[in-house]
Design a protein around this motif. Structure first.
Motif, PDB file in Angstrom:
ATOM      1  N   ARG A 136     -10.946  -3.528   0.184  1.00  0.00           N
ATOM      2  CA  ARG A 136     -11.538  -3.657  -1.152  1.00  0.00           C
ATOM      3  C   ARG A 136     -11.738  -2.293  -1.813  1.00  0.00           C
ATOM      4  O   ARG A 136     -11.890  -2.199  -3.034  1.00  0.00           O
ATOM      5  CB  ARG A 136     -12.867  -4.409  -1.070  1.00  0.00           C
ATOM      6  N   GLN A 137     -11.739  -1.245  -0.993  1.00  0.00           N
ATOM      7  CA  GLN A 137     -11.992   0.101  -1.514  1.00  0.00           C
ATOM      8  C   GLN A 137     -10.769   1.008  -1.498  1.00  0.00           C
ATOM      9  O   GLN A 137     -10.675   1.936  -2.307  1.00  0.00           O
ATOM     10  CB  GLN A 137     -13.096   0.774  -0.678  1.00  0.00           C
ATOM     11  N   PHE A 138      -9.846   0.751  -0.573  1.00  0.00           N
ATOM     12  CA  PHE A 138      -8.709   1.650  -0.383  1.00  0.00           C
ATOM     13  C   PHE A 138      -7.412   0.857  -0.236  1.00  0.00           C
ATOM     14  O   PHE A 138      -7.431  -0.307   0.166  1.00  0.00           O
ATOM     15  CB  PHE A 138      -8.927   2.518   0.863  1.00  0.00           C
ATOM     16  N   PRO A 139      -6.260   1.492  -0.526  1.00  0.00           N
ATOM     17  CA  PRO A 139      -4.967   0.810  -0.401  1.00  0.00           C
ATOM     18  C   PRO A 139      -4.586   0.559   1.059  1.00  0.00           C
ATOM     19  O   PRO A 139      -4.393   1.496   1.835  1.00  0.00           O
ATOM     20  CB  PRO A 139      -3.985   1.795  -1.064  1.00  0.00           C
ATOM     21  N   ILE A 140      -4.468  -0.707   1.422  1.00  0.00           N
ATOM     22  CA  ILE A 140      -4.084  -1.103   2.784  1.00  0.00           C
ATOM     23  C   ILE A 140      -3.085  -2.255   2.698  1.00  0.00           C
ATOM     24  O   ILE A 140      -3.277  -3.197   1.927  1.00  0.00           O
ATOM     25  CB  ILE A 140      -5.307  -1.561   3.609  1.00  0.00           C
ATOM     26  N   GLY A 295       9.828  -2.991   6.153  1.00  0.00           N
ATOM     27  CA  GLY A 295       9.291  -1.667   5.870  1.00  0.00           C
ATOM     28  C   GLY A 295       9.352  -1.321   4.394  1.00  0.00           C
ATOM     29  O   GLY A 295       8.389  -0.803   3.822  1.00  0.00           O
ATOM     30  N   GLN A 296      10.481  -1.605   3.766  1.00  0.00           N
ATOM     31  CA  GLN A 296      10.626  -1.328   2.329  1.00  0.00           C
ATOM     32  C   GLN A 296       9.570  -2.060   1.510  1.00  0.00           C
ATOM     33  O   GLN A 296       8.893  -1.463   0.657  1.00  0.00           O
ATOM     34  CB  GLN A 296      12.020  -1.762   1.856  1.00  0.00           C
ATOM     35  N   LYS A 297       9.462  -3.359   1.737  1.00  0.00           N
ATOM     36  CA  LYS A 297       8.529  -4.177   0.950  1.00  0.00           C
ATOM     37  C   LYS A 297       7.085  -3.745   1.184  1.00  0.00           C
ATOM     38  O   LYS A 297       6.266  -3.739   0.260  1.00  0.00           O
ATOM     39  CB  LYS A 297       8.695  -5.651   1.294  1.00  0.00           C
ATOM     40  N   ALA A 298       6.765  -3.376   2.425  1.00  0.00           N
ATOM     41  CA  ALA A 298       5.400  -2.937   2.730  1.00  0.00           C
ATOM     42  C   ALA A 298       5.057  -1.669   1.963  1.00  0.00           C
ATOM     43  O   ALA A 298       3.957  -1.548   1.398  1.00  0.00           O
ATOM     44  CB  ALA A 298       5.248  -2.711   4.239  1.00  0.00           C
ATOM     45  N   LEU A 302       2.274  -1.012  -0.992  1.00  0.00           N
ATOM     46  CA  LEU A 302       1.274   0.045  -0.878  1.00  0.00           C
ATOM     47  C   LEU A 302       1.297   0.949  -2.113  1.00  0.00           C
ATOM     48  O   LEU A 302       0.236   1.330  -2.628  1.00  0.00           O
ATOM     49  CB  LEU A 302       1.519   0.875   0.385  1.00  0.00           C
ATOM     50  N   LEU A 303       2.473   1.287  -2.601  1.00  0.00           N
ATOM     51  CA  LEU A 303       2.573   2.115  -3.800  1.00  0.00           C
ATOM     52  C   LEU A 303       1.946   1.429  -5.006  1.00  0.00           C
ATOM     53  O   LEU A 303       1.289   2.074  -5.828  1.00  0.00           O
ATOM     54  CB  LEU A 303       4.044   2.440  -4.092  1.00  0.00           C
ATOM     55  N   ALA A 304       2.129   0.113  -5.103  1.00  0.00           N
ATOM     56  CA  ALA A 304       1.521  -0.630  -6.204  1.00  0.00           C
ATOM     57  C   ALA A 304       0.003  -0.540  -6.140  1.00  0.00           C
ATOM     58  O   ALA A 304      -0.670  -0.417  -7.171  1.00  0.00           O
ATOM     59  CB  ALA A 304       1.971  -2.089  -6.154  1.00  0.00           C
TER      60      ALA A 304
END
Length: 337
Positions: A136-140, A295-298, A302-304
């Motif tokens: 909820r606080q960080f990109p995971i 791996g690509q989709k993950a 994450l970038l989004a």
């Protein structure tokens, strides 16, 4: 050591222009960009990553956490992650938990310390409440494994249906006494693959003999030792479905050690389609996962999250396929699922 001012002076531009080139921020002509890049190369300038981090509170680095770096399955997943990361100017760090949940929690704590911009977990054995709170606080992002019911972006295959597909293939070949070498039962993937195996038996009204299900740990050694145990039964199995390729290869070696032949005496099916699956003799029938694409989709998810753009499909389920080779007999082919 050259500074950003030295680069600016050599290229006859401002330090702000050098910074824009380094960040690929645009608003710089191609001619100016080339001049700056040539100055950087001539002076062997190394950007001050720590200084940039302190100014922007960004590291342009992500951490990928794997449960066991010795498992060859993860190499292609990591390549997919890194391909997308490099394209967007991110570095990838690797954390190996060695199947230790405490290490997962330690890596997770790097996020509030701002040592990385985001994390991809290829393992999900940590407490669900803890990961959800951090997410909820960080990109995971979770990949390969997942947390049931958690609202965290995830990339995986449908392990239940793929395990059912593998077991049904053995049933179609005429096998009625089929064993399953599972992974550790504290891992959701192991439970899902066991469930798919059980569903296939139930749908074909075959007896689910508890003695034919043996819990391994995804290693070659466990596949070998557990298969010796199965072959010692009064009524040994005629086929084995292993929850990953390494255990399947161990199973084949055990059958040979006992003087048996694969697939004539015991048919074997694996899971993952690691490179060794097609090289080993007999070549291994297995469920192929789209490892590079996972791996690509993950990394894209994450970038989004890092960039604050919405990820329309937060839970991605990618297709797998059954690759039929020599270890279970029958016609060699691929069946898309």
């Amino acid at each position: 050591m050259a500074s950003i001012k030295d680069v600016a002076k050599r290229a006859n531009v401002s330090t702000a222009t050098v910074s824009r080139v380094l960040r690929n921020a645009g608003n710089v002509t191609e001619e100016t960009r080339q001049r700056v890049l040539e100055a950087i190369e001539a002076l062997n300038y190394q950007p001050n990553v720590l200084g940039r981090y302190l100014r922007r509170m960004e590291t342009e680095t992500v951490l990928v956490v794997v449960p066991d770096i010795t498992n060859p399955f993860f190499s292609k997943v990591l390549r997919g992650i890194e391909a997308v990361a490099l394209e967007h100017g991110y570095q990838v760090l690797l954390g190996d938990t060695q199947n230790d949940v405490r290490l997962e929690e330690q890596y997770l704590n790097l996020l509030p310390q701002r040592q990385v911009d985001g994390m991809i977990f290829l393992t999900a054995r940590i407490r669900k409440e803890l990961v959800e709170e951090m997410a909820r606080q960080f990109p995971i992002v979770l990949a390969c494994e997942y947390l049931e019911g958690a609202d965290i972006p995830t990339v995986s295959i449908d392990n239940i249906s793929s395990a059912r597909k593998a077991t049904e293939h053995l049933i179609r070949l005429g096998h009625r006494r089929i064993a399953h070498l599972s992974g550790p039962m504290n891992i959701i993937l192991s439970r899902d693959r066991l469930r798919g195996y059980q569903q296939a038996l139930a749908q074909h009204e075959l007896e689910a003999d508890a003695a034919l299900v043996q819990e391994g740990d995804f290693t070659y050694e466990s596949g070998y030792n557990l298969t010796l145990k199965l072959l010692a039964l009064e009524k040994p199995p005629t086929a084995i479905f292993a929850a990953n390729d390494e255990m399947a290869i161990g199973a084949i070696k055990a059958v040979r050690h006992r003087g048996g032949r694969v697939p004539d005496d015991v048919a074997v099916v694996g899971f993952d389609d690691i490179q060794m699956a097609s090289i080993f003799e007999p070549s291994l029938t297995t469920i192929a996962q789209p490892m590079f694409e996972i791996g690509q989709k993950a990394m894209e998810l994450l970038l989004a999250l890092i960039e604050g753009t919405s990820a329309r499909r937060r839970q991605l389920v990618l297709p797998d396929r059954l690759v039929i080779r020599d270890s279970c007999g029958g016609e060699r082919s691929e069946q898309r699922g």
